[in-house]
Design an enzyme around this catalytic site. Structure first.
Site, PDB file in Angstrom:
ATOM      1  N   ASP A  56       0.820  -1.208   0.000  1.00 35.43           N
ATOM      2  CA  ASP A  56       0.000   0.000   0.000  1.00 35.43           C
ATOM      3  C   ASP A  56       0.856   1.262   0.000  1.00 35.43           C
ATOM      4  O   ASP A  56       2.040   1.243   0.335  1.00 35.43           O
ATOM      5  CB  ASP A  56      -0.959   0.012   1.195  1.00 35.43           C
ATOM      6  CG  ASP A  56      -0.247  -0.028   2.542  1.00 35.43           C
ATOM      7  OD1 ASP A  56       0.757  -0.769   2.660  1.00 35.43           O
ATOM      8  OD2 ASP A  56      -0.678   0.664   3.475  1.00 35.43           O
ATOM      9  N   GLU A 118       0.210  -1.443   5.569  1.00 39.71           N
ATOM     10  CA  GLU A 118       1.290  -1.014   6.462  1.00 39.71           C
ATOM     11  C   GLU A 118       1.089   0.422   6.890  1.00 39.71           C
ATOM     12  O   GLU A 118       1.348   0.787   8.050  1.00 39.71           O
ATOM     13  CB  GLU A 118       2.637  -1.177   5.748  1.00 39.71           C
ATOM     14  CG  GLU A 118       3.858  -0.925   6.651  1.00 39.71           C
ATOM     15  CD  GLU A 118       4.331   0.525   6.673  1.00 39.71           C
ATOM     16  OE1 GLU A 118       5.192   0.863   7.492  1.00 39.71           O
ATOM     17  OE2 GLU A 118       3.823   1.342   5.863  1.00 39.71           O
TER      18      GLU A 118
END
Length: 368
Positions: A56, A118
Site C-alpha cells: 500500500d 502497512e
C-alpha cells in the site's frame, strides 16, 4: 492507496513467482478486498530468508505533482511515482532477483512476504506473522526493504496509534453547566497527553541511540462541535505514541486509561450518566529492538559492505517479524526523506545498489 484493494497487484506478483516454481499463497483480509502474499523458493522446512515489503501507499494529490503520481516516470536518473521509494522499489528489486534464485540449487529457502495496510497500522503484517506462527513457519532472517539509502538499520521505535472518542450532552451555549461539553473534556485529555509527553523524557534509557532518545507522543487531530453557541456532544482525538522501549507503550495507555476513568468520567457522569470515553486502538506496532547478536545485521552488512548499523525514528514491519524470533534488519533503496511527499522518487543508483545486494544473496542461499 491503503483504502483501495491490492488484489490485482498481489495476483500479478503471485503469478510471476509461481511461474518460477515458487510455492505461493494469498491470505485475504476479513473484507476479502486485500491480501498478503507469502511465497517460497527452495526447500521446505525451517530457516531461510524473508524479503518483505508492503503493497500500500499513502494518498497523493495530483495537483501537487509535476507528473501523474500513479504512473511511473523516469527522468534525471530517478523513478517518480507514489510509493516509488516507499516501497515499490524494493518489491521490484526482489521480483527481479527471483529468477536468479529459482535457477539455483538452493540449500535454504528464500521467502517473499508482501503485505497490505502497512501505512494504516501494519495490519497486514500483523495478520501474516500471526499466520506464520500458527503454521510454525520459522524463517531465520528477515530483510524489510523500507527506504534507508541501503544503510543497515537494526532498530526503530514502535508506533502505537489511537482514537479517543468523547460522548457528552448537548445544550445551549448560554448554560454550559447544564450539558457535558465533549470538546472541553477532550481538551483536558490532550493536556494530560502533553504533560505525559514530558514525563517520558525521564524514562529515556541511558545512552539511548534514538533521536530523540525518549518515547514520544503526538496529537494528530482534534475534532468537536457544530457551532459557537452549542455545547459539543461529541469529540474525537487522534493520537500516537512511539515507544523506545516496550514498557513505555503500556505506561502511556494505562496512565491515560486511569485519567479518563478516575478523573474525567466521574465529572462527566455527574451531569449525564450516559457520558462516555472510549479509546479505539488503530494499531500497535512493535519496535525493532537492537540485539547484541543479529544474524540479519551480519548478513546484510556483508552483502552491502556496511561497516555498522544504525537506528531510525520511523516505524516498519520489522518488529513484527522480530517478535516471531527472527533476526531482522531494515535495508532498502531510496530515502525516507522522499516518502509521503509530492514527486516521490527513488534514484536509479539506489535501485542498482539494491539489485547488487540481492544478487550477492543468491550464492549464500545456495551454499551448503
Amino acid at each position: 492507496m491503503s483504502s483501495d484493494s491490492n488484489l490485482e497487484m498481489m495476483a500479478y506478483l503471485a503469478d510471476r513467482l509461481t511461474s518460477l516454481g515458487a510455492r505461493t499463497e494469498l491470505f485475504t483480509d476479513p473484507s476479502g478486498h486485500k491480501a498478503n502474499l507469502f511465497a517460497t523458493l527452495g526447500p521446505e522446512g525451517p530457516g531461510g530468508i524473508v524479503l518483505s515489503g508492503h503493497s500500500d501507499v499513502v494518498p497523493a494529490v495530483a495537483d501537487d505533482w509535476t507528473s501523474d503520481p500513479f504512473a511511473m516516470v523516469e527522468r534525471d536518473g530517478r523513478l517518480y511515482g507514489r510509493g516509488a521509494c516507499d516501497m515499490k522499489g524494493f518489491i521490484a528489486c526482489a521480483l527481479a532477483a527471483a529468477p536468479d534464485y529459482a535457477g539455483r540449487d538452493l540449500a535454504r529457502p528464500v521467502h517473499f512476504a508482501f503485505t497490505y495496510d502497512e501505512e494504516v497500522g501494519c495490519l497486514g503484517a500483523r495478520a501474516l506473522t500471526e499466520e506464520l506462527a500458527r503454521r510454525e513457519i520459522r524463517p531465520e532472517i528477515a530483510i524489510i526493504g523500507e527506504p534507508t539509502e541501503m544503510r543497515v538499520i537494526e532498530g526503530h521505535k514502535g508506533c502505537c496509534e489511537y482514537t479517543t472518542r468523547f460522548t457528552g450532552a448537548a445544550g445551549h451555549g448560554s448554560a454550559p453547566e447544564r450539558g457535558v461539553n465533549a470538546a472541553e473534556y477532550a481538551a483536558r485529555y490532550v493536556a494530560r497527553l502533553l504533560a505525559l509527553r514530558e514525563e517520558l523524557h525521564a524514562r529515556a534509557p541511558e545512552h539511548g541511540r534514538f533521536d530523540p532518545p525518549w518515547s514520544t507522543i503526538n496529537v494528530g487531530r482534534i475534532e468537536a462541535g457544530v457551532a459557537h453557541n452549542v455545547i459539543a456532544a461529541h469529540a474525537e482525538v487522534d493520537w500516537e505514541t512511539r515507544p523506545v522501549q516496550p514498557a513505555d507503550g503500556p505506561f502511556v495507555t494505562e496512565t491515560m486509561r486511569a485519567y479518563a476513568e478516575e478523573e474525567l468520567l466521574p465529572a462527566m457522569r455527574a451531569v449525564c450518566p450516559e457520558a462516555a470515553i472510549e479509546t479505539e486502538t488503530v494499531g500497535e506496532v512493535a519496535g525493532l529492538i537492537p540485539m547484541p547478536e543479529n544474524a540479519a545485521r551480519r548478513l546484510v552488512s556483508e552483502l552491502t559492505g556496511a561497516n555498522g548499523a544504525e537506528v531510525v525514528a520511523f516505524g516498519t514491519e520489522a518488529g513484527l517479524f522480530q517478535s516471531l524470533g527472527l533476526s531482522a534488519v531494515v535495508c532498502g533503496p531510496g530515502s525516507i526523506e522522499q516518502a509521503h511527499k509530492p514527486d516521490e522518487f527513488v534514484a536509479l543508483d539506489q535501485m542498482e545498489a539494491c539489485l547488487g545486494m540481492l544478487a550477492r544473496l543468491g550464492p549464500r542461499l545456495a551454499a551448503a
